[in-house]
Motif scaffolding. Structure first.
Motif, short mmCIF file in Angstrom:
data_model
loop_
_atom_site.label_atom_id
_atom_site.label_comp_id
_atom_site.label_asym_id
_atom_site.label_seq_id
_atom_site.Cartn_x
_atom_site.Cartn_y
_atom_site.Cartn_z
N GLY A 28 -13.16 3.89 10.85
CA GLY A 28 -11.92 4.10 10.10
C GLY A 28 -11.22 2.79 9.77
O GLY A 28 -10.79 2.57 8.63
N THR A 29 -11.12 1.89 10.75
CA THR A 29 -10.47 0.61 10.48
C THR A 29 -11.31 -0.24 9.53
O THR A 29 -10.76 -0.95 8.69
CB THR A 29 -10.14 -0.16 11.77
OG1 THR A 29 -11.33 -0.39 12.51
CG2 THR A 29 -9.12 0.57 12.61
N ALA A 30 -12.64 -0.16 9.63
CA ALA A 30 -13.49 -0.91 8.71
C ALA A 30 -13.29 -0.42 7.28
O ALA A 30 -13.21 -1.21 6.33
CB ALA A 30 -14.96 -0.79 9.12
N PHE A 31 -13.19 0.89 7.11
CA PHE A 31 -12.95 1.45 5.78
C PHE A 31 -11.62 0.95 5.22
O PHE A 31 -11.53 0.53 4.06
CB PHE A 31 -12.95 2.99 5.84
CG PHE A 31 -12.50 3.62 4.56
CD1 PHE A 31 -13.36 3.72 3.48
CD2 PHE A 31 -11.21 4.09 4.42
CE1 PHE A 31 -12.94 4.30 2.28
CE2 PHE A 31 -10.77 4.66 3.24
CZ PHE A 31 -11.65 4.77 2.16
N LEU A 32 -10.57 0.97 6.05
CA LEU A 32 -9.25 0.54 5.58
C LEU A 32 -9.20 -0.96 5.31
O LEU A 32 -8.48 -1.41 4.41
CB LEU A 32 -8.16 0.97 6.54
CG LEU A 32 -7.94 2.49 6.59
CD1 LEU A 32 -6.85 2.84 7.57
CD2 LEU A 32 -7.65 3.05 5.22
N GLY A 34 -11.59 -2.53 3.99
CA GLY A 34 -12.15 -2.57 2.63
C GLY A 34 -11.10 -2.20 1.59
O GLY A 34 -11.03 -2.82 0.52
N GLN A 35 -10.28 -1.22 1.90
CA GLN A 35 -9.21 -0.82 0.98
C GLN A 35 -8.19 -1.94 0.80
O GLN A 35 -7.61 -2.10 -0.27
CB GLN A 35 -8.50 0.44 1.48
CG GLN A 35 -9.39 1.67 1.54
CD GLN A 35 -9.97 2.00 0.19
OE1 GLN A 35 -9.26 2.17 -0.79
NE2 GLN A 35 -11.29 2.06 0.13
N ALA A 36 -7.98 -2.72 1.84
CA ALA A 36 -7.00 -3.81 1.79
C ALA A 36 -7.39 -4.89 0.79
O ALA A 36 -6.55 -5.67 0.36
CB ALA A 36 -6.81 -4.42 3.18
N ARG A 37 -8.66 -4.92 0.40
CA ARG A 37 -9.10 -5.92 -0.58
C ARG A 37 -8.76 -5.53 -2.01
O ARG A 37 -8.91 -6.34 -2.92
CB ARG A 37 -10.60 -6.14 -0.45
CG ARG A 37 -10.99 -6.87 0.82
CD ARG A 37 -12.44 -7.32 0.80
NE ARG A 37 -13.37 -6.24 0.96
CZ ARG A 37 -13.93 -5.90 2.12
NH1 ARG A 37 -13.63 -6.55 3.20
NH2 ARG A 37 -14.78 -4.91 2.19
N HIS A 38 -8.31 -4.30 -2.23
CA HIS A 38 -7.97 -3.86 -3.58
C HIS A 38 -6.60 -4.40 -3.99
O HIS A 38 -5.64 -4.31 -3.24
CB HIS A 38 -7.99 -2.33 -3.68
CG HIS A 38 -9.36 -1.77 -3.50
ND1 HIS A 38 -10.33 -1.83 -4.48
CD2 HIS A 38 -9.93 -1.13 -2.45
CE1 HIS A 38 -11.43 -1.26 -4.04
NE2 HIS A 38 -11.22 -0.83 -2.80
N ALA A 39 -6.53 -4.90 -5.20
CA ALA A 39 -5.31 -5.55 -5.70
C ALA A 39 -4.12 -4.59 -5.79
O ALA A 39 -2.98 -5.01 -5.64
CB ALA A 39 -5.58 -6.19 -7.05
N TRP A 40 -4.37 -3.30 -6.03
CA TRP A 40 -3.25 -2.36 -6.22
C TRP A 40 -2.33 -2.30 -5.01
O TRP A 40 -1.15 -2.03 -5.13
CB TRP A 40 -3.75 -0.96 -6.58
CG TRP A 40 -4.45 -0.23 -5.46
CD1 TRP A 40 -5.77 -0.18 -5.22
CD2 TRP A 40 -3.83 0.58 -4.45
NE1 TRP A 40 -6.02 0.59 -4.11
CE2 TRP A 40 -4.85 1.08 -3.63
CE3 TRP A 40 -2.50 0.92 -4.17
CZ2 TRP A 40 -4.59 1.90 -2.54
CZ3 TRP A 40 -2.26 1.75 -3.08
CH2 TRP A 40 -3.30 2.22 -2.27
N LEU A 41 -2.85 -2.57 -3.84
CA LEU A 41 -2.05 -2.44 -2.63
C LEU A 41 -0.92 -3.46 -2.58
O LEU A 41 0.15 -3.19 -2.04
CB LEU A 41 -2.96 -2.59 -1.41
CG LEU A 41 -2.42 -2.09 -0.08
CD1 LEU A 41 -2.00 -0.64 -0.16
CD2 LEU A 41 -3.46 -2.27 1.00
N ASP A 42 -1.12 -4.63 -3.17
CA ASP A 42 -0.09 -5.67 -3.13
C ASP A 42 0.79 -5.70 -4.37
O ASP A 42 1.74 -6.49 -4.42
CB ASP A 42 -0.75 -7.04 -2.92
CG ASP A 42 -1.27 -7.19 -1.50
OD1 ASP A 42 -0.61 -6.71 -0.56
OD2 ASP A 42 -2.36 -7.77 -1.33
N ARG A 43 0.51 -4.86 -5.34
CA ARG A 43 1.40 -4.79 -6.51
C ARG A 43 2.65 -4.02 -6.15
O ARG A 43 2.61 -3.07 -5.36
CB ARG A 43 0.70 -4.05 -7.67
CG ARG A 43 -0.33 -4.87 -8.39
CD ARG A 43 -0.73 -4.23 -9.71
NE ARG A 43 -0.73 -2.79 -9.71
CZ ARG A 43 -1.82 -2.02 -9.62
NH1 ARG A 43 -3.00 -2.57 -9.53
NH2 ARG A 43 -1.74 -0.72 -9.64
#
Length: 193
Positions: A28-32, A34-43
């Motif tokens: 679960g943490t490995a998946f998340l 990976g999600q943290a690398r997506h730019a939308w999260l920091d917009r």
């Protein structure tokens, strides 16, 4: 092989149920991560996408919390104690089983407040740390290293650095639960009688 596939741990095959639960939490943490690398999260969150983004973040925090609960129940059963499924507060459940992880209570309580805020108010801080208080503390740190605090009514957003910090927290707690001596449990000769 894609990078994400290399970082997700394979399930373990042992007699210790903690190993399977620990591997699930690590996946679960490995998946998340990976999600943290997506730019939308920091917009910055705009009004149109806030409901969806808040729900996604609430689900992420909730799933990590659920996986930690499964690990704690597995550790309790393995040690000869009964599972504490009725205990819903993660910090209290963790403290009852693994005193070495008591340091995490403020973070876990802050994550519970953040999860509820994302789920029910789309990220608008509404639940103060104390009755009548003016601020809500969440389970990740700010620029100065202290846990982030938001004024009641302020919009809470979780960026990639905060998500990775939360993943680090759950990985560390899981490792502590697995390493913790099980007082009165199988490792000390207790037979569950």
């Amino acid at each position: 092989m894609p990078d994400a596939a290399r970082t997700i741990p394979a399930p373990l095959r042992t007699d210790d149920p903690r190993d399977q639960a620990h591997a699930s939490l690590r996946r679960g943490t490995a998946f998340l991560r990976g999600q943290a690398r997506h730019a939308w999260l920091d917009r910055p969150w705009d009004e149109r996408e806030t409901p969806l983004r808040a729900r996604v973040v609430a689900n992420w925090i909730g799933e990590l919390d659920r996986l930690l609960h499964v690990l704690l129940d597995s550790a309790a059963l393995y040690s000869g104690r009964s599972a504490t499924a009725r205990q819903r507060n993660t910090a209290n459940k963790l403290a009852a089983l693994c005193t070495e992880a008591a340091w995490s209570a403020p973070r876990l309580d802050g994550l519970a407040r953040a999860r509820a805020t994302f789920r029910y108010t789309q990220g608008a801080a509404r639940r103060a740390d104390v009755r009548g208080g003016s601020h809500m503390t969440v389970g990740w740190t700010g620029p100065c290293g202290a846990l982030r605090r938001f004024r009641i009514g302020e919009r809470i957003e979780m960026g990639s650095a905060a998500l990775i910090e939360v993943c680090d927290l759950y990985d560390e707690l899981a490792a502590q639960v697995v390493r913790a001596p099980l007082a009165g449990g199988k490792e000390h000769g207790h037979q569950g009688i």
